[in-house]
Scaffold this active site. Structure first.
Site, PDB file in Angstrom:
ATOM      1  N   HIS A 303       0.841  -1.206   0.000  1.00 47.28           N
ATOM      2  CA  HIS A 303       0.000   0.000   0.000  1.00 47.28           C
ATOM      3  C   HIS A 303       0.873   1.253   0.000  1.00 47.28           C
ATOM      4  CE1 HIS A 303      -3.645   2.359   1.258  1.00 47.28           C
ATOM      5  NE2 HIS A 303      -2.708   3.136   1.801  1.00 47.28           N
ATOM      6  N   GLU A 304       1.801   1.322   0.946  1.00 50.05           N
ATOM      7  CA  GLU A 304       2.622   2.543   1.043  1.00 50.05           C
ATOM      8  C   GLU A 304       3.505   2.687  -0.189  1.00 50.05           C
ATOM      9  OE1 GLU A 304       1.515   4.407   3.243  1.00 50.05           O
ATOM     10  OE2 GLU A 304       0.510   2.875   4.453  1.00 50.05           O
ATOM     11  N   HIS A 307       1.572   4.083  -3.085  1.00 53.38           N
ATOM     12  CA  HIS A 307       1.322   5.522  -2.953  1.00 53.38           C
ATOM     13  C   HIS A 307       2.360   6.349  -3.711  1.00 53.38           C
ATOM     14  CE1 HIS A 307      -2.127   6.279  -0.438  1.00 53.38           C
ATOM     15  NE2 HIS A 307      -1.653   5.728   0.651  1.00 53.38           N
TER      16      HIS A 307
END
Ligand code: ARG
Ligand code: ZN
Length: 861
Positions: A303-304, A307
């Protein structure tokens, strides 16, 4: 003097429609940190340019601090002023250089926003509005700057100095101090700023991007945790490769660093080139982390990392657009995780999570659209609605477009908005343009809160069937009347006798209040399979009989739909029992037996399918939630399932036993074994506690150990005490595992759980200063339906006491604990009144934060 109640009575409300472009831009910023835990000096040099023709002064956000000095173009000035929390500097020209200096105290920063100390190290968290606690700056996401950072610190205390971008230079100073400079060439908003100073060890790796650039990867942790970082590093490489293959996105800097810290408000943060993580989403080895932890680590690392494109290269114009990056990035991490194991099981887990967190939010006083219209404190909007419902919106658009077109549309989005601060509207417009579809009505998904309810009725006469669909979006705060939405429903019919498909799967775009769909040429009576794969995040009410649901649970060719049919069958049974006291368990027992006996099924899927809906989800189906009746109904069904299928559970418990491996197969067996153990215990079998204790002792991994402990703590055997002690002594120096020790007791189904939790709040290892610990005990307790909703209100009081105490330290994390009290209207008058009284007590607390005030006052409306 303005007293707090008065000031709180008129909260400042930020409105989406009030958005205006920034008056001043900051193309470049240079920061110089003289770092120390007690007092850190921050000097900031901002190159500012006037944005458009206006004569307004420069306004920089701060957080109550006063500048030690202000200069304009190299000359100290004193015509600045502080207005509220802003530093206002009159400027005459089109471009200037502003320098400020402040002193901040990281070790006194208990809010964990801005620069703070954790475990002897210094780190930052700036999203959403933490940068203003570090220095004066236009702290809004549409001001993008190129950052240069210099850090000076004691070398013995802080041998490692990290910031965004690439390292430039470093050196030693005479007095035991050293320095380092970093430069991030990509313009970014202030919320993506990060630095870390600490005594850290690194697990290094490298990744060669699709264009052949070598990226140096580093996972930074305390020395003693180094052995627990391989899984995260591996997940990072998988994520980098996946984003190239699936979305065409390549990493853009020479280094990518991740730092794990113990004190962290959320899961992790995507700071450019320097992600900072809650250590629970990095550290894992088989002895201390469960399969759930391993999966969550991979998902959050991905997820990070994702980003970097959906968040950093393209950021949000304002915080109302938060779902632009969060919804899309959750959708991306869900896709990544689905590709690592079973797609169906991942979808089931995600839908379970949506129903557990987002549906209740959408049905309560804190409901808000995926693109909110207003907020008091933006930290309160990092919600399941923004993240998980937001991801469902992306998923629906992807379904409407189809995979190839969706990829073309995301390519267009990344290409067109790279380097900018964009809006949800920009994203939808790209989907529309590349997909050549009209999403005008679809946009309502961003604007209307509330979970749509769909009623589906299938009438068949001869070879013809008519599916009648009706939709209704319930009123939510500030939105009484809703327009019909576009609901993409995957639909298929099966033959009741043959068990085979009667039709192809169709994607029905249901976009009116009422509609009918005709199916012709059906050879036998059809059974309806609808919202397959959970294609729309809605509640479907159908009049399918128990027999038809059981049939689908055995014959549907979409595993999600099989799971869903079983859940519906269980829900119908449990609600009938909790509301009307009618307990006919035969249909569920037969369907569960059938699923357990189906050798062709993946054990992970079986484990999900045979698990009963949670107490809170059962409550969501009732007009008035009755926690005691729900508990009794659910336990009665668990006991009957346990007794009647004893042989099957024991067979499952013996299946797939092998030395620990983290593979989808091994995980599936572990999951099914722990579900089986739970049913054996529920049956009341005389040997249940011994079986659980034996598994607890023999386990070579945390999944089996924690699974056994979970079963033991809800039982009556004294082996529970022994297991808790063994567990505590074995892991007393491991904060993440101690969190599990607290959590497992807070979640226990026992008559004395409230008293146990109250005692645990006084345990020497309990502290509200660490968000993970606070959530492990207090957060878990308020999710324990029976204990939290104790009829005497003791559960509500415990939560309110802890929340008020935590608010003094850490408003953001305190506010996150509040929503369970906001569900008061779902309960009987007595409970509802007790919850209301606690909310009133919270709101009346002197010095309350605006974070908690917003949540509590909205919950009282
Ligand atoms: N952007 C982070 C994420 O990846 C979450 C940060 C939330 N932090 C906060 N203080 N609201 O989801
Ligand atoms: Zn995120």
């Amino acid at each position: 003097m303005l007293d707090i109640q008065t000031s709180l009575a008129q909260p400042i409300v930020i409105r989406r429609e009030a958005y205006a472009a920034p008056d001043w831009l900051v193309p470049e910023v240079a920061l110089d940190f003289a770092l120390a835990a007690a007092a850190t000096r921050v000097r900031a040099r901002l190159s500012v340019t006037r944005n458009g023709a206006h004569d307004r002064p420069l306004r920089l956000d701060g957080a109550g601090q006063r500048p030690l000095s202000v200069s304009v173009d190299g000359v100290a000035v004193n015509d600045w002023r502080i207005e509220g929390e802003e530093l206002v500097v009159p400027l005459t020209g089109a471009a200037h250089v502003i320098e400020t200096e402040v002193e901040i105290a990281p070790e006194r920063n208990t809010q964990l926003m801005g620069l703070y100390a954790s475990g002897g190290n210094l780190c930052t968290q700036c999203e959403a509005e933490g940068f203003r606690r570090i220095t004066f700056f236009p702290d809004r996401p549409d001001v993008l700057s190129v950052y240069s950072v210099r850090m000076t610190a004691d070398k013995a205390l802080y041998p490692v100095l990290l910031a965004n971008g690439d390292p430039v230079e470093s050196g030693e100073l005479a007095d035991g101090r050293h320095w380092a400079t970093w430069h991030d060439p990509f313009p970014k908003p202030s919320y993506l700023f990060a630095l870390v100073a600490g005594n850290l060890a690194v697990n290094r790796g490298s990744f060669t991007t699709m264009s052949g650039r070598v990226v140096e990867l580093g996972i930074w942790v305390r020395e003693s945790d180094l052995a627990k970082t391989d899984h995260a590093l591996h997940a990072l490489k998988l994520a980098m490769e996946w984003d190239e293959r699936v979305y065409g996105r390549e990493y853009d800097l020479d280094v990518f660093n991740i730092v794990a810290v113990d004190d962290f408000n959320f899961g992790a943060m995507e700071n450019k080139g320097l992600n900072i993580f809650n250590s629970r989403y990095i550290l894992a080895d088989p002895d201390t982390a469960t399969d759930y932890d391993y999966d969550a680590i991979a998902a959050v690392v991905a997820h990070e990392y994702f980003h970097n494109w959906s968040g950093n290269r393209i950021t949000c114009r304002d915080w109302f657009q938060l779902s632009l990056k969060e919804g899309f990035t959750v959708y991306r991490d869900q896709g990544f995780s689905a590709d690592q194991g079973s797609r169906a099981v991942k979808r089931i887990e995600d839908v379970r999570g949506l129903r557990a967190a987002q549906f209740p939010e959408d049905a309560g006083p804190l409901a808000h659209p995926v693109r909110p219209e207003s907020y008091q404190e933006i930290s309160n909007f990092y919600t399941a609605t923004i993240y998980n419902k937001g991801a469902e919106l992306i998923r629906m658009m992807a379904s409407i477009l189809g995979p190839e077109t969706f990829r073309a549309a995301t390519d267009l989005y990344f290409d067109r908005f790279d380097g900018t601060a964009a809006t949800c509207e920009d994203y939808v417009a790209c989907m529309e343009e590349a997909g050549d579809v009209d999403l005008t009505q679809f946009r309502l998904w961003y604007a209307q809160a509330g979970t749509p309810r769909v009623s589906a009725t299938l009438d068949s006469v001869g070879s013809r069937a008519t599916l009648t669909l009706e939709q209704h979006v319930p009123p939510t705060p500030g939105q009484s009347d809703k327009a019909p939405m576009v609901l993409p429903l995957r639909v298929k019919l099966f033959g009741a006798e043959s068990g085979t498909a009667l039709t192809e799967e169709r994607l029905v775009l249901f976009d009116r209040a009422r509609d009918t769909i005709i199916f012709e040429g059906l050879a036998e009576r059809p059974v309806l399979s609808i919202n397959r794969g959970f294609s729309a995040p809605v509640i479907v009410e159908s009049d399918r009989s128990a027999a038809d649901l059981a049939f689908l649970s055995a014959h549907d060719d979409d595993p999600f739909a099989r799971y869903e049919a079983m859940q519906q069958l269980m829900l119908d049974t449990l609600v009938a029992s909790a509301v009307h006291g009618r307990a006919d368990h035969e249909g569920v027992i037969a369907a569960v037996a059938n699923t357990l006996d189906d050798a062709g099924l993946d054990p992970a899927f079986v484990a999900e399918a045979v698990l009963l809906p949670s107490e809170s989800f059962i409550g969501d189906q009732m007009a008035v939630v009755d926690p005691d009746a729900i508990f009794r109904a659910r336990e009665a069904l668990r006991r009957d399932l346990g007794r009647r299928l004893d042989a099957q559970w024991r067979r499952a418990l013996a299946q797939g036993v092998a030395p620990y491996a983290y593979t989808p197969e091994a995980k599936g067996f572990r999951r099914l074994r722990s579900v089986a153990l739970g049913y054996i215990a529920a049956s009341g079998a005389a040997d249940a506690a011994e079986l659980a204790f034996a598994q607890f002792e023999a386990a070579d991994n945390m999944t089996d150990r924690q699974g056994a402990l979970t079963t033991l703590v809800s039982g009556t055997s004294d082996l529970r005490i022994a297991a808790l002690d063994i567990f505590y002594n074995r892991y007393s120096d491991n904060a993440l595992v101690l969190d599990k020790w607290f959590q497992v007791q807070a979640l226990a189904s026992r008559d004395d759980t409230g008293a146990v939790v109250a005692a645990l709040t006084r345990h020497p290892d309990f502290t509200l200063a660490n968000p993970n610990r606070a959530r492990a005990l207090v957060g878990a307790f308020s999710a324990n339906q029976r204990a939290f909703h104790a009829a005497d209100g003791s559960g509500y009081r415990l939560l309110a006491d802890q929340l008020i105490a935590l608010d003094r330290l850490n408003p953001q994390t305190a506010a996150k604990l509040l929503p369970p009290l906001g569900r008061r209207r779902r309960f009987d008058a007595a409970r509802s009144g007790l919850m209301r009284a606690e909310l009133e007590r919270i709101v009346a607390t002197p010095g309350l934060s605006k974070d908690v005030f917003e949540q509590a006052s909205k919950s009282l409306e």
